[in-house]
Design a protein around this motif. Structure first.
Motif, PDB file in Angstrom:
ATOM      1  N   LYS A 121       0.849  -1.191   0.000  1.00  0.00           N
ATOM      2  CA  LYS A 121       0.000   0.000   0.000  1.00  0.00           C
ATOM      3  C   LYS A 121       0.885   1.241   0.000  1.00  0.00           C
ATOM      4  O   LYS A 121       1.999   1.228   0.554  1.00  0.00           O
ATOM      5  CB  LYS A 121      -0.888   0.009   1.242  1.00  0.00           C
ATOM      6  CG  LYS A 121      -1.841  -1.160   1.321  1.00  0.00           C
ATOM      7  CD  LYS A 121      -2.553  -1.186   2.668  1.00  0.00           C
ATOM      8  CE  LYS A 121      -3.415  -2.430   2.820  1.00  0.00           C
ATOM      9  NZ  LYS A 121      -3.992  -2.558   4.171  1.00  0.00           N
ATOM     10  N   LEU A 122       0.378   2.314  -0.567  1.00  0.00           N
ATOM     11  CA  LEU A 122       1.156   3.547  -0.686  1.00  0.00           C
ATOM     12  C   LEU A 122       0.749   4.572   0.369  1.00  0.00           C
ATOM     13  O   LEU A 122       0.989   5.758   0.206  1.00  0.00           O
ATOM     14  CB  LEU A 122       0.983   4.132  -2.091  1.00  0.00           C
ATOM     15  CG  LEU A 122       1.406   3.197  -3.236  1.00  0.00           C
ATOM     16  CD1 LEU A 122       1.214   3.879  -4.581  1.00  0.00           C
ATOM     17  CD2 LEU A 122       2.856   2.740  -3.060  1.00  0.00           C
ATOM     18  N   ASN A 123       0.145   4.094   1.439  1.00  0.00           N
ATOM     19  CA  ASN A 123      -0.240   4.982   2.528  1.00  0.00           C
ATOM     20  C   ASN A 123      -0.032   4.282   3.862  1.00  0.00           C
ATOM     21  O   ASN A 123       0.138   3.063   3.923  1.00  0.00           O
ATOM     22  CB  ASN A 123      -1.700   5.409   2.381  1.00  0.00           C
ATOM     23  CG  ASN A 123      -2.654   4.226   2.421  1.00  0.00           C
ATOM     24  OD1 ASN A 123      -2.847   3.597   3.471  1.00  0.00           O
ATOM     25  ND2 ASN A 123      -3.260   3.899   1.284  1.00  0.00           N
ATOM     26  N   PHE A 124      -0.067   5.067   4.926  1.00  0.00           N
ATOM     27  CA  PHE A 124      -0.192   4.551   6.278  1.00  0.00           C
ATOM     28  C   PHE A 124      -1.603   4.890   6.735  1.00  0.00           C
ATOM     29  O   PHE A 124      -2.033   6.048   6.629  1.00  0.00           O
ATOM     30  CB  PHE A 124       0.815   5.189   7.228  1.00  0.00           C
ATOM     31  CG  PHE A 124       2.247   4.786   6.987  1.00  0.00           C
ATOM     32  CD1 PHE A 124       2.574   3.494   6.619  1.00  0.00           C
ATOM     33  CD2 PHE A 124       3.270   5.707   7.132  1.00  0.00           C
ATOM     34  CE1 PHE A 124       3.891   3.119   6.402  1.00  0.00           C
ATOM     35  CE2 PHE A 124       4.592   5.346   6.925  1.00  0.00           C
ATOM     36  CZ  PHE A 124       4.904   4.048   6.556  1.00  0.00           C
ATOM     37  N   GLY A 125      -2.328   3.909   7.223  1.00  0.00           N
ATOM     38  CA  GLY A 125      -3.692   4.148   7.654  1.00  0.00           C
ATOM     39  C   GLY A 125      -3.977   3.540   9.004  1.00  0.00           C
ATOM     40  O   GLY A 125      -3.444   2.485   9.351  1.00  0.00           O
TER      41      GLY A 125
END
Length: 225
Positions: free
Chosen positions: A78-82
């Motif tokens: 994934k290209l985010n931190f969530g």
């Protein structure tokens, strides 16, 4: 200054196991930094929802690996931190609060995303009985200014058991019940995104309370924001 966006930008350009292995320490350090922020969120959220006082940051943060088994996109990460905060945990059907950091696509929000049919039925029943309450929450000036309208994928026609001229038909057509607000890269880098998100979480609590009341007697696992 946070290092999230720099790391995630590089990951977007090098989305491979080989690159991640070569930059494992950078990833671990960046993730640890995000977990520290999540701990701050939990401390402040516990003032809204006492259940959060017992949560650990790792319980709220999503894995970096993507499930690519049934996806045409085979990029592994994934290209985010969530992070997702729900009193019932990440797999609860209840409403929650979400924050995501990603270059050019950071945001916070809350509500319920694509609940299973039994939960959706409960929410629609609550809207049928108490739609005026939801309308009042959405029209409150600060809520409206911050989030605009309650959003989500909609049915093209009226759901079963509800007439097209129902006073709250637009709410009843929804298949998700969410609100979101973008966050600038500048606010992520400075760490101010925590204050902005928490301000939003406090304003959305009546919205989440409405959803929680609707489904309080429903248990199980569903897909949530």
């Amino acid at each position: 200054m946070r290092s999230y966006l720099k790391f995630l930008s590089q990951l977007a350009e090098n989305n491979s196991k080989e690159w991640m292995d070569a930059n494992k320490k950078w990833y671990q350090d960046t993730r640890a930094e995000f977990l520290e922020d999540v701990e701050v969120f939990l401390k402040q959220l516990s003032e809204l929802e006492p259940e959060f006082s017992t949560f650990k940051p790792k319980e709220c943060v999503f894995r970096q690996n993507r499930d690519i088994r049934f996806s045409a996109n085979k990029n592994p990460y994934k290209l985010n931190f969530g992070a997702y905060f729900s009193p019932g945990g990440k797999k609860s059907d209840g409403p929650g609060y979400y924050v995501q950091v990603q270059p050019g696509n950071s945001f916070f929000g809350g509500g319920i995303w694509m609940p299973p049919s039994d939960v959706l039925k409960k929410i629609r029943k609550e809207i049928d009985y108490s739609g005026a309450e939801l309308e009042k929450i959405e029209s409150e000036s600060e809520f409206k200014k911050l989030f605009g309208e309650i959003s989500g994928e909609k049915l093209k026609t009226s759901p079963r058991d509800y007439e097209a001229d129902h006073p709250y038909i637009e709410y009843l057509k929804l298949k998700s019940f969410t609100v979101t607000r973008p966050i600038s890269d500048k606010d992520v880098d400075s760490g101010n995104y925590i204050n902005l998100a928490m301000e939003g979480f406090r304003k959305m609590k009546p919205f989440n309370d409405f959803l929680a009341q609707a489904i309080e007697d429903v248990e199980g696992g569903g897909d949530i924001l």
